[in-house]
Design a protein around this motif. Sequence first.
Motif, PDB file in Angstrom:
ATOM      1  N   ASN A  86       4.081   9.678   4.987  1.00  0.00           N
ATOM      2  CA  ASN A  86       3.160   9.052   5.938  1.00  0.00           C
ATOM      3  C   ASN A  86       2.000   8.385   5.212  1.00  0.00           C
ATOM      4  N   SER A  87       1.429   9.096   4.244  1.00  0.00           N
ATOM      5  CA  SER A  87       0.306   8.543   3.487  1.00  0.00           C
ATOM      6  C   SER A  87       0.716   7.285   2.733  1.00  0.00           C
ATOM      7  N   LEU A  88       1.882   7.321   2.101  1.00  0.00           N
ATOM      8  CA  LEU A  88       2.349   6.177   1.328  1.00  0.00           C
ATOM      9  C   LEU A  88       2.602   4.967   2.222  1.00  0.00           C
ATOM     10  N   GLU A  89       3.262   5.185   3.361  1.00  0.00           N
ATOM     11  CA  GLU A  89       3.573   4.072   4.248  1.00  0.00           C
ATOM     12  C   GLU A  89       2.311   3.485   4.872  1.00  0.00           C
ATOM     13  N   ILE A  90       1.359   4.326   5.249  1.00  0.00           N
ATOM     14  CA  ILE A  90       0.111   3.822   5.820  1.00  0.00           C
ATOM     15  C   ILE A  90      -0.647   3.011   4.773  1.00  0.00           C
ATOM     16  N   PHE A  91      -0.656   3.488   3.539  1.00  0.00           N
ATOM     17  CA  PHE A  91      -1.314   2.733   2.469  1.00  0.00           C
ATOM     18  C   PHE A  91      -0.662   1.357   2.311  1.00  0.00           C
ATOM     19  N   LYS A  92       0.670   1.310   2.337  1.00  0.00           N
ATOM     20  CA  LYS A  92       1.373   0.042   2.182  1.00  0.00           C
ATOM     21  C   LYS A  92       1.065  -0.908   3.332  1.00  0.00           C
ATOM     22  N   ILE A  93       0.997  -0.372   4.553  1.00  0.00           N
ATOM     23  CA  ILE A  93       0.706  -1.222   5.712  1.00  0.00           C
ATOM     24  C   ILE A  93      -0.716  -1.762   5.643  1.00  0.00           C
ATOM     25  N   ARG A  94      -1.669  -0.891   5.318  1.00  0.00           N
ATOM     26  CA  ARG A  94      -3.058  -1.338   5.216  1.00  0.00           C
ATOM     27  C   ARG A  94      -3.212  -2.374   4.096  1.00  0.00           C
ATOM     28  N   HIS A  95      -2.544  -2.129   2.978  1.00  0.00           N
ATOM     29  CA  HIS A  95      -2.614  -3.089   1.877  1.00  0.00           C
ATOM     30  C   HIS A  95      -2.041  -4.436   2.310  1.00  0.00           C
ATOM     31  N   SER A  96      -0.939  -4.399   3.056  1.00  0.00           N
ATOM     32  CA  SER A  96      -0.327  -5.631   3.529  1.00  0.00           C
ATOM     33  C   SER A  96      -1.257  -6.373   4.490  1.00  0.00           C
ATOM     34  N   MET A  97      -1.910  -5.649   5.402  1.00  0.00           N
ATOM     35  CA  MET A  97      -2.823  -6.297   6.342  1.00  0.00           C
ATOM     36  C   MET A  97      -3.987  -6.946   5.605  1.00  0.00           C
ATOM     37  N   ARG A  98      -4.581  -6.217   4.668  1.00  0.00           N
ATOM     38  CA  ARG A  98      -5.708  -6.765   3.918  1.00  0.00           C
ATOM     39  C   ARG A  98      -5.275  -7.984   3.095  1.00  0.00           C
TER      40      ARG A  98
END
Length: 320
Positions: free
Chosen positions: A153-165
């Motif tokens: 969960n932590s890894l996927e959320i980090f990837k999504i936030r990084h993609s949005m930014r």
Amino acid sequence: MRRDIPPLDEVRRITQKKRDAWWTVLLVDPVATPLVRLTAMRTRITPNQITWGAFVLGLGSAVCFWLGDWRWLIAGAVVYHLSFILDCMDGKVARLTGQGSVFGAWLDFVFDRIRVMVCGVALMAGQYERTGDELYIWLALAVVGLDTLRYINSLEIFKIRHSMRKQIKERVKAARRAENEAELAFMEDLLRDNPEADIEQDLQRARSAEGIAEVAAPRPATQVVDLHQEFRSRFPVYLRLRSFLLRHRIRTHLISGIEFQMGVFMIGPLIDQVLWATIVSGALLLVFELAIIYKLLLSTRDFTRTIDSFAERGRRTAAA
């Protein structure tokens, strides 16, 4: 003995994270940071060697847990905490001495997961042998599963936030090239860098200044994108809580994997209540993970509105 190691206050500044779990901030760093300085000054121990030491101690705590008796449970809890202190030291030594490596980060991650898995199975197996209660078999699966879930969960959320930014930054760069737009900043970064700020007053000033800037100057100096605007508006008390915790280096994710591990492998064995400590720790971990997912959902809505605003701005510019 190395003489280039700075004083303890400087070591704290270099090695301690800006935000960390409250268990680490309150119960680990006060012990680990002085030990890191002594280790760097007086030994040639490398971060990877410390990682191996933490792993071996973790296996030792698993043996204690497997023996099952309450005396061995206490011993296992103490050894596990020592293992965790070493686990926190390896990264600090790496930052202090410049010996960090990609392989060391991988080794630390893999050993952490193996330690949790082995200790979880050993602890529940010992309690199953002690009581005959089959619920401990399911708890062993739950401990391993929850630890895996929270990392995924932590890894996927980090990837999504990084993609949005990344997408927003690309839009802003394109707008700056076309319209000579201003710099970009993310609200969460501004809050992290200045936890003393009165967020509500600053937001009001920013809105007022934006109105003035629209009259006086068409392009402000910095464009701030807040991907947590909806979450903050729904939970205004979160701003004050977050600022208070940041001033003490504590992250708002109060029950993370660290607190979960300590509940299962320290608190439960120390009070000889492994069953209930595991259930309560697991439930609290799930609550906070669901809260993070909900926060991500609201953040994606802010992201969509931000992207739409860029598109609308582009249409207005094209029309003009």
